[in-house]
Design a protein around this motif. Sequence first.
Motif, PDB file in Angstrom:
ATOM      1  N   ALA A 166       0.841  -1.199   0.000  1.00 17.92           N
ATOM      2  CA  ALA A 166       0.000   0.000   0.000  1.00 17.92           C
ATOM      3  C   ALA A 166       0.869   1.240   0.000  1.00 17.92           C
ATOM      4  CB  ALA A 166      -0.918   0.000   1.221  1.00 17.92           C
ATOM      5  N   GLY A 167       0.465   2.233  -0.779  1.00 18.91           N
ATOM      6  CA  GLY A 167       1.222   3.470  -0.845  1.00 18.91           C
ATOM      7  C   GLY A 167       0.761   4.312  -2.011  1.00 18.91           C
ATOM      8  N   VAL A 168       1.268   5.529  -2.065  1.00 15.42           N
ATOM      9  CA  VAL A 168       0.918   6.432  -3.155  1.00 15.42           C
ATOM     10  C   VAL A 168       1.849   6.121  -4.326  1.00 15.42           C
ATOM     11  CG1 VAL A 168       0.532   8.837  -3.835  1.00 15.42           C
ATOM     12  CG2 VAL A 168       0.252   8.150  -1.445  1.00 15.42           C
ATOM     13  N   THR A 169       1.552   5.008  -4.993  1.00 17.89           N
ATOM     14  CA  THR A 169       2.370   4.552  -6.114  1.00 17.89           C
ATOM     15  C   THR A 169       1.457   4.158  -7.269  1.00 17.89           C
ATOM     16  OG1 THR A 169       2.349   2.233  -5.415  1.00 17.89           O
ATOM     17  CG2 THR A 169       4.092   3.642  -4.504  1.00 17.89           C
ATOM     18  N   ALA A 170       2.028   4.150  -8.463  1.00 16.78           N
ATOM     19  CA  ALA A 170       1.252   3.751  -9.634  1.00 16.78           C
ATOM     20  C   ALA A 170       0.817   2.290  -9.525  1.00 16.78           C
ATOM     21  CB  ALA A 170       2.074   3.972 -10.901  1.00 16.78           C
ATOM     22  N   ALA A 171       1.676   1.451  -8.965  1.00 13.41           N
ATOM     23  CA  ALA A 171       1.351   0.028  -8.850  1.00 13.41           C
ATOM     24  C   ALA A 171       0.163  -0.195  -7.926  1.00 13.41           C
ATOM     25  CB  ALA A 171       2.574  -0.746  -8.346  1.00 13.41           C
ATOM     26  N   HIS A 172       0.184   0.466  -6.778  1.00  9.91           N
ATOM     27  CA  HIS A 172      -0.939   0.306  -5.859  1.00  9.91           C
ATOM     28  C   HIS A 172      -2.196   0.973  -6.426  1.00  9.91           C
ATOM     29  CE1 HIS A 172      -3.287   1.102  -2.046  1.00  9.91           C
ATOM     30  NE2 HIS A 172      -3.119  -0.207  -2.048  1.00  9.91           N
ATOM     31  N   GLY A 173      -2.018   2.098  -7.097  1.00 10.00           N
ATOM     32  CA  GLY A 173      -3.158   2.767  -7.722  1.00 10.00           C
ATOM     33  C   GLY A 173      -3.815   1.889  -8.774  1.00 10.00           C
ATOM     34  N   ALA A 174      -2.996   1.164  -9.550  1.00  8.17           N
ATOM     35  CA  ALA A 174      -3.545   0.262 -10.561  1.00  8.17           C
ATOM     36  C   ALA A 174      -4.349  -0.853  -9.908  1.00  8.17           C
ATOM     37  CB  ALA A 174      -2.410  -0.316 -11.408  1.00  8.17           C
ATOM     38  N   TYR A 175      -3.876  -1.340  -8.765  1.00 11.05           N
ATOM     39  CA  TYR A 175      -4.609  -2.399  -8.059  1.00 11.05           C
ATOM     40  C   TYR A 175      -5.957  -1.882  -7.563  1.00 11.05           C
ATOM     41  CZ  TYR A 175      -5.837  -5.886  -4.556  1.00 11.05           C
ATOM     42  OH  TYR A 175      -6.513  -6.831  -3.820  1.00 11.05           O
TER      43      TYR A 175
END
Length: 304
Positions: A237-246
Amino acid sequence: MPLGLLSPGHRGGLSRATRGHAPLRSIANWACCGYPSRLEECQTMKSWVKWSTGTVLALGLAAMAAAVVGQQLAERKRHRQITVPVVAVAYTSDEPALARGKYLYESRGCADCHGADGAGRTFVNDGKGTHIAGPNITPAGVVEKYQPVDWVRAIRHGVKPDGRPAMVMPSEDYNRFTDADLAALVAYTRSLAPVQGGGKTVVELPLPAWVMYGFEVIQDAAQRIDHTLPPAQPVPAGVTAAHGAYVANMCIGCHGEKLSGGKIPGGPPDWPAAANLTPGEGSAMGRYPDVAQFVAMMRSGKRP
């Protein structure tokens, strides 16, 4: 010829035609009476009337036939048997999982369709033939006898325990859940207070929607999912593109796989198109100059 110059017989013919709202053929016949010079024109008009009448009747019969066939195909499609590879996810009941499950239940649309208490909820009833309600999914509801594999089949694949498609269930949004998130959601749902009775599944759609469903113009979730994909792997979890995509997997049901918007699959014809969330011209993201305004919209459901 002006009506005043017509013979009494002609005027009488006109009166009888107009008083009785005669069909075009009668009008054509009247127009030809006593005018040999117009015979060819009248014959053409009669042919046009016959052709037009035949075409309208043919189109009407074709539409009726398509509606009947479409309904039959839809009914068969609703009751088809779907076999998908399913691996059970073990139950859990620890506090962190319950907390995560509550967050997912409230933020991923479960409460919108099944109610905050899980007892069922009507979420569409437009008075025009579209009436949709989610069923009671408390331990006393339709999931009362669910086994771990049944939860996975319904949530991740859009298929009921009996192998039929789970109509309107947006499983394409949940197919990419990690096993941990799916287990957490199930744990929270199973912890809800049992509600006896509760709401039933309601899927009432206008005839055109069922016909389009029958002819594959509209697909159910089980058709849109790639059932061969393995579960998603955990993403920190975090403010990242990877987590945002999930997280954005929840958005694809309306906004499309690439979030480019457009007609919502399976939605009524009068539903507005989903917004384009991608960068660039035509994007709805221009309405939100900063993160705070976008977060406020997501949490309130209201645009700036």
